[in-house]
Design a protein around this motif. Structure first.
Motif, PDB file in Angstrom:
ATOM      1  N   ARG A   1       0.145   1.158  -2.450  1.00  0.00           N
ATOM      2  CA  ARG A   1       0.741   0.181  -3.383  1.00  0.00           C
ATOM      3  C   ARG A   1       2.225   0.474  -3.584  1.00  0.00           C
TER       4      ARG A   1
ATOM      5  N   ALA B   1      -5.292  -5.933  -3.108  1.00  0.00           N
ATOM      6  CA  ALA B   1      -4.851  -6.855  -2.067  1.00  0.00           C
ATOM      7  C   ALA B   1      -4.687  -6.175  -0.713  1.00  0.00           C
ATOM      8  N   VAL B   2      -4.503  -4.864  -0.721  1.00  0.00           N
ATOM      9  CA  VAL B   2      -4.223  -4.130   0.508  1.00  0.00           C
ATOM     10  C   VAL B   2      -5.521  -3.695   1.173  1.00  0.00           C
TER      11      VAL B   2
ATOM     12  N   SER C   1       3.658  -4.181   6.682  1.00  0.00           N
ATOM     13  CA  SER C   1       4.455  -4.341   5.463  1.00  0.00           C
ATOM     14  C   SER C   1       5.317  -5.589   5.526  1.00  0.00           C
TER      15      SER C   1
ATOM     16  N   TYR D   1       4.240  -0.452  -0.174  1.00  0.00           N
ATOM     17  CA  TYR D   1       4.512  -1.870   0.055  1.00  0.00           C
ATOM     18  C   TYR D   1       5.442  -2.433  -1.012  1.00  0.00           C
ATOM     19  N   GLY D   2       5.395  -1.888  -2.207  1.00  0.00           N
ATOM     20  CA  GLY D   2       6.335  -2.298  -3.244  1.00  0.00           C
ATOM     21  C   GLY D   2       7.754  -1.874  -2.909  1.00  0.00           C
TER      22      GLY D   2
ATOM     23  N   TRP E   1      -0.531  -9.246   2.398  1.00  0.00           N
ATOM     24  CA  TRP E   1      -0.105  -8.645   1.124  1.00  0.00           C
ATOM     25  C   TRP E   1       1.396  -8.326   1.092  1.00  0.00           C
TER      26      TRP E   1
ATOM     27  N   VAL F   1       2.662  -5.328  -5.643  1.00  0.00           N
ATOM     28  CA  VAL F   1       1.542  -5.484  -4.709  1.00  0.00           C
ATOM     29  C   VAL F   1       0.329  -4.765  -5.291  1.00  0.00           C
ATOM     30  N   SER F   2      -0.734  -5.490  -5.532  1.00  0.00           N
ATOM     31  CA  SER F   2      -1.917  -4.880  -6.129  1.00  0.00           C
ATOM     32  C   SER F   2      -2.674  -4.051  -5.097  1.00  0.00           C
TER      33      SER F   2
ATOM     34  N   ARG G   1       5.390  -8.676   0.796  1.00  0.00           N
ATOM     35  CA  ARG G   1       6.294  -9.498  -0.016  1.00  0.00           C
ATOM     36  C   ARG G   1       7.697  -9.332   0.564  1.00  0.00           C
TER      37      ARG G   1
ATOM     38  N   ALA H   1       9.155  -4.228  -0.453  1.00  0.00           N
ATOM     39  CA  ALA H   1       9.543  -5.469  -1.133  1.00  0.00           C
ATOM     40  C   ALA H   1      10.884  -5.313  -1.834  1.00  0.00           C
TER      41      ALA H   1
END
Length: 304
Positions: A277, A236-237, A44, A280-281, A52, A232-233, A54, A284
């Protein structure tokens, strides 16, 4: 002189970032900011090579300081690991092996030494420990907001409206992913940062500080506020490898407890992609809060 350290504790899934700042009036006793997240994976973070991730703020700390690539926690659960951080002792020495039991050890904490040296100390946010006495002079505890807990949203919300992925096993229906049902400013992480700013503002400029900000995120419940819920799409992961088959030598306690509480096989591919998703968001989002705090400290306190 500016010094920073960045540490990833792999087994306990905690991320520890610290920034040590030499203020203008404390050149011999640097101010210390200790940032602690919970259940955070190496992938992450951009500084560990994740394409991926952020995480510009934490990546900045890593780039300007030291990154530990092979850090191993003394315990895979919260309280024992925190006690080892505070005392520098292993679980066999502290006597704390699990979250819900144990006798607080009569040993000094790291923060006690700083207080004795004239530091002002505070532990804000997730304060789940077994200490004989509070390890900080100022303690403010808040793990989650009123909008949801580890297993469900508040009664006023319809979970179906927030794209929730709930763990289907027993006995814990963890919220593994979903949208946060309120504004980002109503999260416990946001409030922790604001409390930290307030505490810093209240202090004397000529007194060094030791401030620990501990966030629940990205620990469950993984409920990500907008716009980070779509940052995060899923494409992408990288999708994780398949689960390993059970071993005949698997300990009984893993079969009886962990397999029921944390086995990914009951989840569908769609659910796993979705919850990753959101996860990871959420990382971020916390990184953005940390970055804003560092900028605030630079501008308001002239610490860097």
């Amino acid at each position: 002189m500016k010094r920073r350290a960045f540490l990833k504790g792999g087994i306990a899934s905690m991320t520890l970032a610290s920034a040590v700042y030499s203020g203008p009036s404390a050149s011999q006793r640097p101010n210390i900011l200790w940032l602690l997240t919970d259940e955070q994976r190496p992938d992450s973070l951009g500084c560990y090579g994740s394409p991926w991730a952020r995480t510009p703020a934490l990546d900045r700390l890593a780039a300007e300081g030291v990154v530990f690539a092979n850090a191993v926690t003394p315990a895979p659960v919260c309280c024992p690991a925190r006690m080892s951080m505070f005392t520098g002792q292993r679980c066999a020495q502290t006597g704390i092996w699990y979250n819900a039991d144990g006798t607080p050890p009569e040993v000094p904490c790291l923060t006690d030494l700083f207080a004795q040296a004239g530091y002002r100390t505070a532990g804000l946010g997730r304060n789940h420990w077994w200490c004989a006495k509070p390890p900080f002079q100022t303690v403010w505890t808040k793990h989650l907001s009123r909008h949801l807990n580890w297993f469900k949203y508040a009664e006023e919300y319809d979970e179906a409206a927030f794209d929730v992925v709930e763990y289907p096993g027993e006995p814990y229906h963890w919220i593994l992913g979903g949208r946060y049902p309120a504004d980002a400013s109503e999260t416990s992480e946001w409030e922790c940062i604001e409390r930290g700013k307030r505490w810093l503002d209240e202090g004397k400029r000529d007194q060094p500080f030791f401030l620990r900000l501990a966030f629940n995120a990205p620990h469950t419940p993984v409920a990500t506020p907008a716009p980070f819920d779509t940052l995060v799409s899923e494409e992408a992961v990288r999708f994780p490898a398949g689960c390993e088959p059970r071993s005949k030598a698997e300990p009984a306690w893993i079969t009886a407890h962990l397999r029921k509480a944390a086995d990914a096989r009951p989840l569908t591919t769609e659910q796993i992609r979705k919850m990753r998703r959101y996860y990871y968001g959420l990382v971020a989002f916390v990184d953005k809060l940390i970055g804003d705090l560092l900028i605030w400290m630079e501008e308001r306190l002239s610490l860097i």
